[in-house]
Design an enzyme around this catalytic site. Sequence first.
Site, PDB file in Angstrom:
ATOM      1  N   GLY A  16       0.847  -1.198   0.000  1.00 14.51           N
ATOM      2  CA  GLY A  16       0.000   0.000   0.000  1.00 14.51           C
ATOM      3  C   GLY A  16       0.876   1.239   0.000  1.00 14.51           C
ATOM      4  O   GLY A  16       2.106   1.159   0.110  1.00 14.51           O
ATOM      5  N   LEU A  17       0.249   2.386  -0.115  1.00 14.78           N
ATOM      6  CA  LEU A  17       0.971   3.651  -0.142  1.00 14.78           C
ATOM      7  C   LEU A  17       1.732   3.897   1.166  1.00 14.78           C
ATOM      8  O   LEU A  17       1.429   3.284   2.190  1.00 14.78           O
ATOM      9  CB  LEU A  17      -0.003   4.803  -0.375  1.00 14.78           C
ATOM     10  CG  LEU A  17      -0.680   4.873  -1.751  1.00 14.78           C
ATOM     11  CD1 LEU A  17      -1.810   5.898  -1.711  1.00 14.78           C
ATOM     12  CD2 LEU A  17       0.336   5.233  -2.830  1.00 14.78           C
ATOM     13  N   CYS A  19       2.410   5.487   4.549  1.00 14.19           N
ATOM     14  CA  CYS A  19       1.485   5.960   5.596  1.00 14.19           C
ATOM     15  C   CYS A  19       0.088   5.354   5.483  1.00 14.19           C
ATOM     16  O   CYS A  19      -0.870   5.859   6.072  1.00 14.19           O
ATOM     17  CB  CYS A  19       1.378   7.484   5.619  1.00 14.19           C
ATOM     18  SG  CYS A  19       2.956   8.322   5.878  1.00 14.19           S
ATOM     19  N   GLY A  21      -0.757   2.451   6.662  1.00  7.55           N
ATOM     20  CA  GLY A  21      -1.060   1.698   7.871  1.00  7.55           C
ATOM     21  C   GLY A  21      -0.504   0.286   7.857  1.00  7.55           C
ATOM     22  O   GLY A  21      -0.888  -0.551   8.675  1.00  7.55           O
ATOM     23  N   LYS A  22       0.417   0.019   6.944  1.00  9.41           N
ATOM     24  CA  LYS A  22       0.988  -1.319   6.813  1.00  9.41           C
ATOM     25  C   LYS A  22       1.772  -1.729   8.053  1.00  9.41           C
ATOM     26  O   LYS A  22       1.587  -2.825   8.603  1.00  9.41           O
ATOM     27  CB  LYS A  22       1.911  -1.380   5.581  1.00  9.41           C
ATOM     28  CG  LYS A  22       1.242  -1.034   4.274  1.00  9.41           C
ATOM     29  CD  LYS A  22       2.212  -1.093   3.106  1.00  9.41           C
ATOM     30  CE  LYS A  22       3.367  -0.107   3.227  1.00  9.41           C
ATOM     31  NZ  LYS A  22       2.904   1.308   3.244  1.00  9.41           N
ATOM     32  N   SER A  23       2.676  -0.874   8.493  1.00  8.81           N
ATOM     33  CA  SER A  23       3.585  -1.219   9.589  1.00  8.81           C
ATOM     34  C   SER A  23       2.850  -1.403  10.912  1.00  8.81           C
ATOM     35  O   SER A  23       3.127  -2.346  11.662  1.00  8.81           O
ATOM     36  CB  SER A  23       4.664  -0.143   9.744  1.00  8.81           C
ATOM     37  OG  SER A  23       5.485  -0.084   8.602  1.00  8.81           O
ATOM     38  N   SER A  90       6.081  -1.593  -2.041  1.00  8.47           N
ATOM     39  CA  SER A  90       6.135  -2.488  -3.216  1.00  8.47           C
ATOM     40  C   SER A  90       5.113  -2.060  -4.276  1.00  8.47           C
ATOM     41  O   SER A  90       4.126  -2.751  -4.508  1.00  8.47           O
ATOM     42  CB  SER A  90       5.916  -3.950  -2.809  1.00  8.47           C
ATOM     43  OG  SER A  90       4.833  -4.111  -1.925  1.00  8.47           O
TER      44      SER A  90
END
Length: 199
Positions: A16-17, A19, A21-23, A90
Amino acid sequence: MFPHRHKQGCCVWLTGLSCAGKSVTAGVLTSLLLERGRQVTLLDGDVVRTHLSKGLGFSREDRDTNIRRIRFVASEIVRHRGGVLCAVISPYRAMRDHCRNMVGPDHFVEVFVDTPLSVCEQRDAKGLYAKARRGELKGFTGIDDPYEPPLNPELVLTTTDRSPEENARRIVEYLLKRGLLREIESPRRKLREIFDPKG
């Protein structure tokens, strides 16, 4: 003889972009998996760039090199029956597909963290989007470099209406459904079975 599915390797790839919320979702997911006895390694995009990919820029070639390195580490962890969470932008679909093929389709779970660009910009404490808007950063994903959303991800998560905890639990539910994670019984249920076998 192959081990049970929940004892085989597994890669959860959150894309995803910046910021999106992936991490934070991956961090909560790590805790949930550890609670269930599943040891996992978290490969966070920012951390990987600080260590494994230090010196790489943000050209397409450098981005692909960064993902190849993460892909190699992830595939090795899965090959040794470990669990790995990859929280990386990615942006290019073809490279993510390469990751799926190298890890193995049966062991790869693509999770699209689908957060609108405007929301990501509001969350950006580092001000990277603002710099990209001003032309101070070149090749920034979502501004002057494309992000190619997954066409058929295993899961799509939204972060404007769900908390990281809710999203992490959705991933856990999916892993249980796929047999990549074992259902655990509560201590109370086990005690009932011991002292009152008839229920």
